[in-house]
Design a protein around this motif. Structure first.
Motif: not given
Length: 339
Positions: A150-155, A260-268
């Motif tokens: 999952x490339x978005x494992x933190x989200x 920094x390409x902040x695409x969602x919440x606090x993530x880049x």
């Protein structure tokens, strides 16, 4: 995207959002029309949609708001330019005094590595994988698993939670080599703080900087070499106290947020392991600091500071937010998640 019966693509609301966003960002209408036609939309329909968007009072209102935000960006660019007046670096200070820490780093939002303050922690002599397995092996802990899929494992961290014996997890670390597929992180704290409560007896309050009476007494991180915490910013100031193993940390000043390409919440979206400048060209102009956090050292991470963390070895970290000074920045954090 919706298609019409003749095979041409029809403009739906997703396309209209794309049109609005790009017009607000200053893209030429003809270039947008070319993209739409290239995607299979009839040229006449593309022009009608673009004309409607350009004359819409909704877009005019959004453009006015964009102009106001441009002033905010100007203020950030002032700070970016000032940051480049000197060589920004992560300084190391031995047993940094309270007043100097507050004056030069906490109140100014500058990262710093502090050495010598963990020397009296029993954890520095006792903690290792054998100790964990022997003393707390039967504890039921929560771990993040399946991160490689999952490339978005933190989200999506909630979806990756699994429960297991701490001893089994420790054995998995010992035999894993380099991997990012599993990691015990702050996202697992609610269960692990109770299961591993005895470990906190091996820590001592950092009373020089922290409020020992605060209930926020730390987060436990344990994983193999190769763990990756992707670029993100926190909503509070943080300490990272490194007990064993080393971590490589990349840091980006908060003023770089527009690049920094902040695409969602606090993530880049940017991968700190190998920054793709073709995909993320604005990163070429971003100030990126790098440091290695060694055992016995504390890294101060200022609120809003973007950071990427890579485990170079099997490593254990205790992070904390219970500072003596005001550390409440969440009350005015924007509620929306998508940018």
């Amino acid at each position: 995207m919706e298609q019409v019966s003749q095979g041409a693509m029809r403009v739906d609301d997703e396309w209209r959002r794309w049109i609005a966003e790009n017009l607000i960002l200053g893209s030429a209408p003809q270039s947008l029309c070319d993209v739409m036609v290239g995607a299979g939309i009839d040229a006449a329909e593309a022009r009608r949609e673009l004309d409607a968007a350009q004359t819409s009072p909704y877009l005019a209102g959004a453009t006015r708001l964009k102009n106001r935000l441009a002033k905010h960006d100007w203020i950030l660019d002032i700070q970016r330019k000032l940051n480049r007046q000197f060589e920004l670096q992560v300084e190391r200070h031995h047993k940094l005094g309270r007043d100097r820490f507050y004056r030069e780093f906490y109140s100014t939002g500058r990262p710093v590595i502090i050495t010598g303050m963990l020397d009296d922690w029993p954890a520095m002599q006792k903690w290792n994988l054998d100790y964990f397995a022997g003393k707390f092996g039967d504890a039921e802990v929560q771990v993040q698993f399946g991160r490689d899929r999952d490339a978005q494992y933190e989200i999506n961290s909630v979806q990756h939670r699994q429960t297991m014996r701490f001893g089994d997890y420790v054995a998995k670390i010992a035999n894993a080599g380099r991997t990012n597929d599993f990691y015990m992180t702050a996202n697992n704290t609610s269960q692990n703080r109770r299961a591993l409560a005895g470990l906190w007896r091996d820590l001592k309050p950092l009373s020089e900087y922290q409020d020992a009476g605060s209930p926020d007494d730390g987060f436990f991180w344990l994983g193999p070499a190769g763990t990756i915490t992707p670029f993100h910013h926190d909503l509070t100031n943080n300490f990272m106290a490194q007990v064993f193993g080393r971590k490589r940390v990349l840091l980006i000043p908060p003023a770089e947020v527009a690049r920094v390409y902040n695409h969602r919440h606090c993530f880049s979206e940017v991968d700190g392991r190998n920054i793709d400048y073709a995909r993320f060209p604005m990163m070429r102009d971003v100030q990126v600091l790098e440091c290695i956090l060694n055992p016995g050292e504390i890294l101060f991470l200022p609120v809003g500071c973007w950071h990427f963390v890579e485990g170079l070895d099997v490593s254990c970290t205790v992070s904390s937010i219970n500072f003596r000074w005001d550390n409440d920045f969440t009350g005015f954090y924007p509620g929306q998640l998508d940018y």
